[in-house]
Design an enzyme around this catalytic site. Structure first.
Site, PDB file in Angstrom:
ATOM      1  N   ARG A  89       8.406  -0.724 -13.801  1.00 37.39           N
ATOM      2  CA  ARG A  89       7.309  -0.239 -14.327  1.00 37.39           C
ATOM      3  C   ARG A  89       8.119   1.065 -15.130  1.00 37.39           C
ATOM      4  O   ARG A  89       8.223   2.056 -14.370  1.00 37.39           O
ATOM      5  CB  ARG A  89       6.355   0.459 -13.498  1.00 37.39           C
ATOM      6  CG  ARG A  89       5.331  -0.642 -13.109  1.00 37.39           C
ATOM      7  CD  ARG A  89       3.808  -0.039 -12.464  1.00 37.39           C
ATOM      8  NE  ARG A  89       3.452  -0.978 -11.464  1.00 37.39           N
ATOM      9  CZ  ARG A  89       2.451  -1.977 -11.538  1.00 37.39           C
ATOM     10  NH1 ARG A  89       2.077  -1.960 -13.046  1.00 37.39           N
ATOM     11  NH2 ARG A  89       1.889  -2.691 -10.865  1.00 37.39           N
TER      12      ARG A  89
ATOM     13  N   HIS B  96      10.730  -6.688  -7.088  1.00 31.75           N
ATOM     14  CA  HIS B  96      10.087  -5.500  -6.915  1.00 31.75           C
ATOM     15  C   HIS B  96      11.294  -4.413  -6.340  1.00 31.75           C
ATOM     16  O   HIS B  96      10.780  -3.314  -6.053  1.00 31.75           O
ATOM     17  CB  HIS B  96       9.199  -5.684  -6.006  1.00 31.75           C
ATOM     18  CG  HIS B  96       7.927  -4.420  -5.663  1.00 31.75           C
ATOM     19  ND1 HIS B  96       7.796  -3.829  -4.498  1.00 31.75           N
ATOM     20  CD2 HIS B  96       7.102  -3.902  -6.478  1.00 31.75           C
ATOM     21  CE1 HIS B  96       6.858  -2.685  -4.644  1.00 31.75           C
ATOM     22  NE2 HIS B  96       6.601  -2.764  -5.815  1.00 31.75           N
TER      23      HIS B  96
ATOM     24  N   ARG C 159      -1.217   4.739   3.213  1.00 32.98           N
ATOM     25  CA  ARG C 159      -2.206   5.388   2.171  1.00 32.98           C
ATOM     26  C   ARG C 159      -3.494   4.354   1.794  1.00 32.98           C
ATOM     27  O   ARG C 159      -4.639   4.786   1.842  1.00 32.98           O
ATOM     28  CB  ARG C 159      -1.443   5.608   0.865  1.00 32.98           C
ATOM     29  CG  ARG C 159      -2.324   6.182  -0.095  1.00 32.98           C
ATOM     30  CD  ARG C 159      -1.511   6.025  -1.401  1.00 32.98           C
ATOM     31  NE  ARG C 159      -1.856   4.942  -2.061  1.00 32.98           N
ATOM     32  CZ  ARG C 159      -0.852   4.300  -2.798  1.00 32.98           C
ATOM     33  NH1 ARG C 159       0.534   4.605  -2.548  1.00 32.98           N
ATOM     34  NH2 ARG C 159      -1.251   2.985  -3.120  1.00 32.98           N
TER      35      ARG C 159
ATOM     36  N   HIS D  82       3.523   7.366  -1.736  1.00 29.72           N
ATOM     37  CA  HIS D  82       4.161   6.112  -2.095  1.00 29.72           C
ATOM     38  C   HIS D  82       5.201   5.614  -1.295  1.00 29.72           C
ATOM     39  O   HIS D  82       5.829   4.441  -1.624  1.00 29.72           O
ATOM     40  CB  HIS D  82       4.501   6.155  -3.654  1.00 29.72           C
ATOM     41  CG  HIS D  82       4.550   4.737  -4.421  1.00 29.72           C
ATOM     42  ND1 HIS D  82       5.939   4.262  -4.750  1.00 29.72           N
ATOM     43  CD2 HIS D  82       3.704   3.803  -4.779  1.00 29.72           C
ATOM     44  CE1 HIS D  82       5.679   3.110  -5.305  1.00 29.72           C
ATOM     45  NE2 HIS D  82       4.392   2.889  -5.242  1.00 29.72           N
TER      46      HIS D  82
END
Length: 689
Positions: free
Chosen positions: A374, A434, A564, A592
């Protein structure tokens, strides 16, 4: 399969979003930040319906779907449960919004509607509408259309009912006005002494409806908001003459044709208007039909203006330098000597940009390889890679065009990089890439190649690095970097499965290797050696991995999990998971990192990773888990894990009987994100003293 052992994935996700809503409700959180958490809650919900709810809806019509895949629930029952939970959460969010707005008024900040405009503001509102809003409006007259034009996914519309008396026979007209997304949602109005006023563009349009429809002789006029959410799955089948990038572009464009999965409406809308719309839009009971409040797309509250009210915001932290690693001068020179760890946003992300900029300019650098998932809308990362290509370096970029909802952004940069001669790799057939890694070859003394690089738990994105917590390891460790090179070779020739000496790489090795590491902890526990597991991740949903953790628990291994988001494991259950504790931290920053620590008989093994323990990360993506060999960094990782584990202000407990209960353990108060920043600040001060 005993489904009582697991929490359903979708229901666990809704519990996570409830934790976000808790932040919006928390009176200790600054008021404007509370509004922004409401925005995050709403944005999360939009994406949930576009992806997860849509997938379950498709599963409902599939012949081969089983309850096993849905955590023991039928698709029909799960869709019903989700809708019921969301209706309750939406109602709660409206109460929270009303409470926040009331509190804002104590600080002389007023969010006003079309009936509350002051006399001196009326000309401003009319002029703003004519100059900025009216030219951008799309207004659809529905009565004479056989069907409603495809409404945009997650766009908001005002459904207008107009009683027209201009004809001989009175006529009810139904009209849709699309709320423009190229105008700010919140309009700051002229002040009244020390009072500040904000108006939503929705209400500004309502105020000017007479201007918009003055060609009609109407008796009555009303406007209520609606929103439709569509299935966001991309269809990449079909025309074999199209390139992969062309198919992604077409797939993103075709999202407007995705099946509707959620219809949200203002619960005060007239029933005949609602019935007309549902019939015209062919919304049925398989879709989630949710009564809401006056305003939708509350995700826009993430961008609520600060109005200069700094006391209603979190204090901004000044990102710190990494201990011993200076931004001026050569980073390669320092990294050649030892590894360094960047923990964003506590450390400045500028090190990543500086590293790539240096590589782009350095005549000794011959090759740069990087994975991109991203990118920021304005990406210095991409600019540095293009600069490197212009300087004659070979640049290879694995860019994931199917990064959900960031496809258009990634396509834009992919096309730019392709024009500059950068070698682009669009993933591996059937797998998303990823992994977060960069590999650099630099010719140094005696024409020998020296390798440098970094491996991260998060995206190489300047914007998210300000709000996501993530680890990035800078290294010149040749053993690790040779393995990273093999990953890039796999991108090019992916029918050959590589073997790695140091990295743990999905989809071929992560599941097997992690199970081996857990088995080793079980063996150590049985032999009376130090044993334990400490994991920090975003989500844990893979049943096989959960079963392995249950097995370790039943053998007495102490397991500490910081998760999380989704957690399908049930901790603290007698004879199943008694030694497992799980907490979730939701606070100012988005947690994260993926960090995996195995006690290993007293010589702990540390891995930072791009992979959560979800089936998709283990079996259907290219992921990298990287070992940490530097003893100082190991201590740093353990210290930051323990700070987070000791959290007792923003930590919530996972428990089958106590959903989202705050952990209050009677110990000294620890707010881990603030304490982590202080930890790094103390290290710097100690270095400089």
């Amino acid at each position: 399969m005993n489904h009582k052992k697991y929490t359903n994935r979708e229901l666990s996700w809704l519990q996570f979003n409830a934790r976000v809503l808790q932040e919006a409700a928390d009176v200790e959180v600054p008021l404007i930040e509370r509004l922004r958490f409401l925005g995050i809650f709403s944005n999360n919900l939009d994406e949930f319906f576009r992806v997860r709810y849509a997938a379950i809806k498709r599963a409902k019509h599939s012949d081969d779907v089983s309850k096993k895949k849905l955590g023991g629930l039928s698709a029909k029952r799960l869709l019903t449960e989700i809708t019921q939970i969301v209706i309750k959460q939406q109602a709660d969010s409206l109460e929270i919004l009303a409470a926040i707005q009331s509190k804002l008024e104590h600080h002389n900040i007023f969010i006003v509607d079309e009936n509350q405009i002051k006399g001196h503001q009326k000309d401003f509102v009319k002029d703003f509408f004519l100059q900025k809003v009216s030219p951008a409006l799309v207004t659809i007259m529905l009565n004479d259309l056989n069907e409603v034009p495809k409404l945009k996914d997650s766009a908001a519309y005002l459904a207008v009912k107009l009683i027209d008396q201009s004809a001989k026979k009175r006529k009810t007209r139904y009209i849709l006005i699309e709320i423009p997304n190229n105008v700010e949602r919140f309009i700051v109005l002229p002040q009244d002494e020390d009072k500040k006023y904000v108006m939503l563009i929705d209400d500004l349009i309502r105020y000017n409806l007479d201007t918009l429809f003055n060609i009609f002789d109407y008796k009555d006029l009303s406007a209520h908001m609606i929103k439709i959410t569509r299935d966001a799955q991309l269809d990449l089948e079909g025309d074999f003459n199209k390139s992969y990038i062309e198919k992604i572009i077409d797939g993103v464009k075709d999202r407007v044709d995705g099946d509707p999965v959620r219809f949200v409406y203002d619960q005060n809308i007239d029933q005949d208007t609602l019935d007309f719309l549902l019939d015209k839009m062919q919304i049925d009971d398989a879709d989630s039909i949710i009564p809401g409040g006056r305003y939708h797309n509350r995700r826009d509250y993430m961008k609520f203006p600060d109005l200069g009210a700094k006391h209603l915001l979190y204090d901004k932290i000044q990102p710190l330098p990494i201990n011993g690693l200076k931004l001026h001068g050569s980073l390669f020179k320092h990294i050649r000597e030892k590894d360094y760890l960047l923990y964003a946003p506590y450390h400045t992300f500028s090190y990543v940009v500086k590293f790539l900029r240096e590589a782009a300019l350095d005549p000794k650098v011959k090759f740069i390889g990087i994975t991109i998932y991203r990118l920021a809308e304005v990406s210095h990362i991409a600019s540095s890679l293009i600069n490197a290509a212009k300087n004659g370096k070979k640049v290879m970029v694995s860019i994931e065009l199917q990064a959900r909802f960031d496809e258009a952004n990634n396509i834009k940069y992919a096309e730019r990089m392709q024009r500059e001669g950068i070698q682009l790799v669009f993933g591996v057939t059937g797998l998303k890439v990823h992994a977060k890694a960069c590999y650099i070859e630099r010719v140094e003394e005696e024409e020998k190649v020296k390798r440098y690089g970094f491996i991260s738990t998060g995206n190489f994105n300047e914007n998210t690095a300000k709000i996501y917590t993530d680890y990035t390891l800078f290294t010149s460790n040749s053993s690790i970097l040779k393995d990273i090179k093999k990953v890039f070779e796999f991108f090019e020739v992916n029918y050959k499965i590589k073997k790695y000496k140091h990295l743990i790489v999905s989809p071929h090795y992560t599941r097997e290797r992690f199970e081996e590491l857990i088995d080793h902890e079980i063996e150590n526990q049985l032999q009376g050696l130090p044993a334990g597991i400490k994991f920090k991740m975003n989500s844990l949903s893979d049943y096989q991995m959960i079963d392995k953790l249950y097995e370790a628990s039943q053998k007495g291994v102490k397991i500490q999990l910081i998760i999380r988001g989704i957690c399908c494991l049930k901790p603290g259950v007698k004879d199943l998971s008694e030694t497992i504790e799980v907490i979730s931290v939701v606070d100012k920053f988005l947690e994260h990192p993926r960090l995996y620590i195995f006690e290993n008989g007293g010589a702990p093994k540390f891995y930072i990773s791009s992979a959560d323990l979800m089936t998709r990360n283990l079996d259907h993506r290219v992921e990298i888990s990287c070992p940490i060999y530097d003893e100082d960094i190991k201590k740093e990782l353990l210290d930051t894990f323990e700070i987070c584990w000791n959290e007792n202000i923003k930590a919530r407990l996972f428990s089958p009987n106590k959903v989202n209960k705050y952990r209050r353990n009677g110990q000294k108060e620890v707010r881990s994100q603030f304490a982590t920043y202080q930890y790094y600040l103390d290290k710097l001060e100690k270095l400089n003293s």
